[in-house]
Design a protein around this motif. Structure first.
Motif, PDB file in Angstrom:
ATOM      1  N   GLY A 200      73.941  52.017  22.307  1.00  0.00           N
ATOM      2  CA  GLY A 200      74.475  50.665  22.215  1.00  0.00           C
ATOM      3  C   GLY A 200      75.579  50.457  21.204  1.00  0.00           C
ATOM      4  N   THR A 201      75.749  51.409  20.300  1.00  0.00           N
ATOM      5  CA  THR A 201      76.745  51.215  19.241  1.00  0.00           C
ATOM      6  C   THR A 201      77.712  52.380  19.081  1.00  0.00           C
ATOM      7  OG1 THR A 201      75.163  52.080  17.613  1.00  0.00           O
ATOM      8  CG2 THR A 201      75.266  49.684  17.900  1.00  0.00           C
TER       9      THR A 201
ATOM     10  N   SER B  95      82.220  49.831  22.274  1.00  0.00           N
ATOM     11  CA  SER B  95      81.315  49.827  21.132  1.00  0.00           C
ATOM     12  C   SER B  95      81.630  48.606  20.258  1.00  0.00           C
ATOM     13  CB  SER B  95      81.501  51.097  20.297  1.00  0.00           C
ATOM     14  OG  SER B  95      80.696  51.079  19.153  1.00  0.00           O
ATOM     15  N   PRO B  96      80.603  47.731  20.046  1.00  0.00           N
ATOM     16  CA  PRO B  96      79.243  47.838  20.565  1.00  0.00           C
ATOM     17  C   PRO B  96      79.146  47.388  22.017  1.00  0.00           C
ATOM     18  CG  PRO B  96      79.466  45.805  19.334  1.00  0.00           C
ATOM     19  CD  PRO B  96      80.775  46.546  19.191  1.00  0.00           C
ATOM     20  N   MET B  97      78.057  47.813  22.674  1.00  0.00           N
ATOM     21  CA  MET B  97      77.783  47.363  24.028  1.00  0.00           C
ATOM     22  C   MET B  97      77.433  45.872  24.041  1.00  0.00           C
ATOM     23  SD  MET B  97      78.153  49.888  26.232  1.00  0.00           S
ATOM     24  CE  MET B  97      77.150  49.376  27.627  1.00  0.00           C
ATOM     25  N   LYS B  98      77.635  45.270  25.208  1.00  0.00           N
ATOM     26  CA  LYS B  98      77.398  43.828  25.363  1.00  0.00           C
ATOM     27  C   LYS B  98      76.544  43.577  26.605  1.00  0.00           C
ATOM     28  CE  LYS B  98      81.857  43.100  23.142  1.00  0.00           C
ATOM     29  NZ  LYS B  98      82.075  44.552  22.915  1.00  0.00           N
TER      30      LYS B  98
ATOM     31  N   GLY C 169      81.472  46.879  28.731  1.00  0.00           N
ATOM     32  CA  GLY C 169      80.187  47.000  28.043  1.00  0.00           C
ATOM     33  C   GLY C 169      79.129  46.039  28.523  1.00  0.00           C
TER      34      GLY C 169
ATOM     35  N   SER D   8      73.631  45.142  22.022  1.00  0.00           N
ATOM     36  CA  SER D   8      73.803  46.532  21.594  1.00  0.00           C
ATOM     37  C   SER D   8      72.473  47.263  21.434  1.00  0.00           C
ATOM     38  CB  SER D   8      74.577  46.576  20.275  1.00  0.00           C
ATOM     39  OG  SER D   8      73.849  45.902  19.251  1.00  0.00           O
TER      40      SER D   8
END
Length: 324
Positions: free
Chosen positions: A237-238, A266-269, A178, A143
């Protein structure tokens, strides 16, 4: 603006330093005096590195013209100017093995003028793409916030999957929502309902190209059919991400979207690989080849969420570089 200021100097001064910087046409740091890319000729498979004319300047294409005279050349690798070692090798090379249908881009398809000097683009057709696993060499993962830009073409573009530049899977598989955070510039209308035929700046976040914060069409989207296009994506990222685009020869950037991440993103991975010219699920030895067409002139990945002032200065810097 100081003539020796490059896009990555602007990101650095804004507190979001470049962790990867690639171009076939110019230096992206004012102090950069090294190599930009490598060509390989067909006659004997010899290679030659192509560097800048001077620190902070355009590419020196004369050695390429001499080296490739009487034969054909391809671009095998784009060197990372950031110092992180995030060089992009073509998928299908010994460094990045790829499917039998993957190949490097031809080196001399398009020439242009940048800063008054003849240079060559990375002219990607279906089958061409480039990749690097940068998850241990500075590319944001998980994230962590990230900013990206590229200069591309609104003329040489199609609707094939997927003309991307940015953060992708280290597995080269479509792993999950993500797992990617890449700029997409194409005529693809992933979820349907698009207005017009593009091309558009969208976000490839895996499992879809997003024109805004959902799978619904973003009415603020704008086609950018210019010869040279500035495309920007940033993602904290979040909670939020933004898309911008503009004519790389004149004018200001248009904010196409800034708001919430799509549901389930959300959150990104992010995994921290870098892809150029294809989607994340592409080009492995046992997989297919890239279907997209597009042109890459320059681009960078920055750690952090760049502010608007930095991106406005970036657009001015690109215009000042004099794409013709």
């Amino acid at each position: 603006m100081n003539a020796s200021t490059g896009p990555c100097d602007l990101y650095e001064s804004g507190g979001t330093p470049c962790v990867a910087a690639h171009s076939t046409v110019r230096a992206l740091f004012g102090a950069y005096a090294g190599k930009l890319y490598q060509v390989r000729r067909a006659s004997d498979n010899a290679t030659r590195d192509i560097s800048v004319l001077k620190a902070g300047g355009p590419a020196d294409s004369a050695p390429q013209d001499a080296f490739c005279a009487g034969t054909s050349c391809v671009i095998t690798v784009l060197y990372d100017q950031s110092g992180h070692g995030n060089d992009l090798w073509y998928q299908g090379s010994d460094v990045v093995p790829g499917s039998p249908r993957s190949s490097p881009a031809k080196a001399t398809t398009e020439s242009l003028q940048v800063s008054g000097s003849k240079v060559y683009s990375l002219y990607i057709n279906p089958g061409n793409s480039y990749w690097r696993d940068g998850h241990t060499t500075g590319v944001p993962t998980g994230s962590a916030p990230e900013g990206l830009y590229m200069v591309t073409s609104g003329i040489h573009v199609n609707g094939g999957c997927c003309f991307d530049y940015g953060n992708s899977e280290t597995t080269r598989k479509a792993d999950r929502a993500g797992a990617m955070d890449a700029i997409n510039f194409s005529k693809q209308c992933w979820f349907g309902g698009c207005s017009g035929t593009g091309p558009w700046v969208q976000a490839d976040l895996e499992w879809g190209l997003f024109p805004g914060g959902s799978s619904s069409w973003n009415p603020n989207q704008k086609a950018l059919p210019h010869k040279y296009v500035t495309a920007i994506l940033k993602n904290d990222g979040t909670t939020r991400f933004a898309l911008k685009g503009g004519n790389a020869q004149s004018g200001s950037l248009t904010k196409l979207y800034e708001g919430s991440l799509p549901p389930n993103y959300s959150p990104m991975k992010k995994q921290g690989a870098i892809v150029l010219g294809s989607g994340g699920d592409c080009c492995k030895p046992d997989g297919g080849a890239n279907d997209s067409a597009g042109t890459f002139y320059e681009g960078a990945i920055a750690a952090g969420y760049p502010n608007d002032a930095t991106e406005d200065a970036l657009q001015n810097n690109i215009i000042a570089a004099g794409y013709e």
